[in-house]
Write a protein that holds these residues in place. Sequence first.
Motif, mmCIF file in Angstrom:
data_model
loop_
_atom_site.group_PDB
_atom_site.id
_atom_site.type_symbol
_atom_site.label_atom_id
_atom_site.label_comp_id
_atom_site.label_asym_id
_atom_site.label_seq_id
_atom_site.Cartn_x
_atom_site.Cartn_y
_atom_site.Cartn_z
ATOM 1 N N PRO A 139 0.829 -1.205 0.000
ATOM 2 C CA PRO A 139 0.000 0.000 0.000
ATOM 3 C C PRO A 139 0.863 1.255 0.000
ATOM 4 O O PRO A 139 1.982 1.260 0.498
ATOM 5 N N THR A 140 0.317 2.298 -0.578
ATOM 6 C CA THR A 140 1.007 3.578 -0.575
ATOM 7 C C THR A 140 1.065 4.079 0.856
ATOM 8 O O THR A 140 0.035 4.172 1.527
ATOM 9 N N PRO A 141 2.285 4.380 1.364
ATOM 10 C CA PRO A 141 2.380 4.841 2.751
ATOM 11 C C PRO A 141 1.738 6.210 2.935
ATOM 12 O O PRO A 141 1.742 7.048 2.038
ATOM 13 N N LEU A 142 1.189 6.411 4.113
ATOM 14 C CA LEU A 142 0.588 7.685 4.480
ATOM 15 C C LEU A 142 1.690 8.592 5.016
ATOM 16 O O LEU A 142 2.315 8.260 6.021
ATOM 17 N N PRO A 143 1.963 9.720 4.358
ATOM 18 C CA PRO A 143 3.010 10.613 4.868
ATOM 19 C C PRO A 143 2.529 11.336 6.125
ATOM 20 O O PRO A 143 1.410 11.845 6.166
ATOM 21 N N ILE A 144 3.367 11.336 7.167
ATOM 22 C CA ILE A 144 3.055 12.053 8.398
ATOM 23 C C ILE A 144 4.253 12.908 8.785
ATOM 24 O O ILE A 144 5.346 12.739 8.251
ATOM 25 N N THR A 145 4.026 13.818 9.707
ATOM 26 C CA THR A 145 5.096 14.681 10.201
ATOM 27 C C THR A 145 5.216 14.500 11.713
ATOM 28 O O THR A 145 4.333 13.931 12.360
ATOM 29 N N TRP A 146 6.285 15.041 12.267
ATOM 30 C CA TRP A 146 6.465 14.990 13.715
ATOM 31 C C TRP A 146 5.386 15.816 14.414
ATOM 32 O O TRP A 146 4.980 15.500 15.527
ATOM 33 N N LYS A 147 4.907 16.840 13.745
ATOM 34 C CA LYS A 147 3.822 17.638 14.317
ATOM 35 C C LYS A 147 2.572 16.775 14.500
ATOM 36 O O LYS A 147 1.853 16.912 15.487
ATOM 37 N N GLU A 162 -6.916 11.393 19.319
ATOM 38 C CA GLU A 162 -7.579 10.353 18.532
ATOM 39 C C GLU A 162 -6.929 10.186 17.155
ATOM 40 O O GLU A 162 -6.874 9.080 16.614
ATOM 41 N N SER A 163 -6.409 11.293 16.580
ATOM 42 C CA SER A 163 -5.760 11.209 15.263
ATOM 43 C C SER A 163 -4.536 10.297 15.306
ATOM 44 O O SER A 163 -4.215 9.646 14.314
ATOM 45 N N ILE A 164 -3.861 10.213 16.450
ATOM 46 C CA ILE A 164 -2.712 9.313 16.589
ATOM 47 C C ILE A 164 -3.204 7.873 16.714
ATOM 48 O O ILE A 164 -2.648 6.964 16.091
ATOM 49 N N HIS A 165 -4.261 7.657 17.484
ATOM 50 C CA HIS A 165 -4.828 6.308 17.617
ATOM 51 C C HIS A 165 -5.284 5.768 16.260
ATOM 52 O O HIS A 165 -5.191 4.564 16.006
ATOM 53 N N GLN A 166 -5.778 6.633 15.388
ATOM 54 C CA GLN A 166 -6.265 6.202 14.074
ATOM 55 C C GLN A 166 -5.134 5.757 13.145
ATOM 56 O O GLN A 166 -5.387 5.112 12.138
ATOM 57 N N LEU A 167 -3.891 6.073 13.496
ATOM 58 C CA LEU A 167 -2.746 5.649 12.690
ATOM 59 C C LEU A 167 -2.358 4.200 12.950
ATOM 60 O O LEU A 167 -1.596 3.613 12.182
ATOM 61 N N GLU A 168 -2.883 3.616 14.020
ATOM 62 C CA GLU A 168 -2.545 2.240 14.416
ATOM 63 C C GLU A 168 -2.743 1.277 13.249
ATOM 64 O O GLU A 168 -3.803 1.246 12.619
ATOM 65 N N GLY A 169 -1.690 0.519 12.946
ATOM 66 C CA GLY A 169 -1.748 -0.486 11.883
ATOM 67 C C GLY A 169 -1.545 0.052 10.478
ATOM 68 O O GLY A 169 -1.442 -0.726 9.536
ATOM 69 N N GLN A 170 -1.480 1.362 10.322
ATOM 70 C CA GLN A 170 -1.308 1.980 9.002
ATOM 71 C C GLN A 170 0.166 1.918 8.575
ATOM 72 O O GLN A 170 1.064 1.925 9.418
ATOM 73 N N ILE A 171 0.397 1.894 7.283
ATOM 74 C CA ILE A 171 1.753 2.022 6.753
ATOM 75 C C ILE A 171 2.022 3.517 6.624
ATOM 76 O O ILE A 171 1.325 4.219 5.883
ATOM 77 N N LEU A 172 3.002 3.998 7.385
ATOM 78 C CA LEU A 172 3.319 5.419 7.436
ATOM 79 C C LEU A 172 4.688 5.689 6.859
ATOM 80 O O LEU A 172 5.536 4.804 6.786
ATOM 81 N N GLU A 173 4.913 6.944 6.496
ATOM 82 C CA GLU A 173 6.227 7.389 6.025
ATOM 83 C C GLU A 173 6.535 8.717 6.696
ATOM 84 O O GLU A 173 5.688 9.609 6.747
ATOM 85 N N LEU A 204 23.789 6.374 10.503
ATOM 86 C CA LEU A 204 23.849 7.180 11.710
ATOM 87 C C LEU A 204 23.882 8.660 11.381
ATOM 88 O O LEU A 204 24.712 9.115 10.600
ATOM 89 N N ASN A 205 22.939 9.391 11.962
ATOM 90 C CA ASN A 205 22.886 10.850 11.872
ATOM 91 C C ASN A 205 22.657 11.377 10.461
ATOM 92 O O ASN A 205 22.958 12.524 10.176
ATOM 93 N N LYS A 206 22.128 10.550 9.595
ATOM 94 C CA LYS A 206 21.751 11.016 8.264
ATOM 95 C C LYS A 206 20.239 11.173 8.240
ATOM 96 O O LYS A 206 19.508 10.370 8.806
ATOM 97 N N LYS A 207 19.785 12.214 7.561
ATOM 98 C CA LYS A 207 18.337 12.409 7.450
ATOM 99 C C LYS A 207 17.812 11.459 6.380
ATOM 100 O O LYS A 207 18.341 11.372 5.272
ATOM 101 N N VAL A 208 16.742 10.742 6.753
ATOM 102 C CA VAL A 208 16.172 9.736 5.864
ATOM 103 C C VAL A 208 14.658 9.826 5.890
ATOM 104 O O VAL A 208 14.064 10.443 6.770
ATOM 105 N N ARG A 209 14.046 9.195 4.921
ATOM 106 C CA ARG A 209 12.590 8.984 4.913
ATOM 107 C C ARG A 209 12.398 7.482 5.131
ATOM 108 O O ARG A 209 13.013 6.665 4.459
#
Length: 153
Positions: free
Chosen positions: A25-33, A59-70, A119-124
């Motif tokens: 499945p296409t991952p759902l993009p999320i942010t730290w916010k 609740e928006s965090i609970h709804q992410l449970e089990g989702q494929i995220l990026e 280590l210490n590299k920014k990644v997705r």
Amino acid sequence: MTKKLHTLLLLSIFYCINAFAQSNPTPLPITWKDLSKIEWNNYFDELLAMNVEEGNFDESIHQLEGQILEIEGYIIPVDTDANTMVLSQFPYANCFFCSGTVGPETIIRLTMKKDLELLNKKVRVKGKFNLHDKAFDRLYYQLEEAEVTEVIK
């Protein structure tokens, strides 16, 4: 080719494409916010005999449970033999473990498919999200079967 065989071939192709799409499945993009929507409750725990801080997750965090995220962040190895790493919102010098100025919502435990030297590299990173909202002995957020999809320069 007969019409029946042609129809059967098209159905088989459609089934394979559909099965592949469901398994990747296409991952759902999320942010730290998105992950910072938490209210912290402080109380004295009788069993532990100490003050405890417990997160009340939106609740928006609970709804992410089990989702494929990026999500983007910095890889910090924890146990490279077990391919367990942490994705941090901040580089190593500013991470939750080092600076003490940010909270546990700024890190995600990664169970990696393979060992990486990032280590210490920014990644997705993408993976299946699990929330451990009542955990005293582990991190609140986890991405299972995590994999790096991009190294960000």
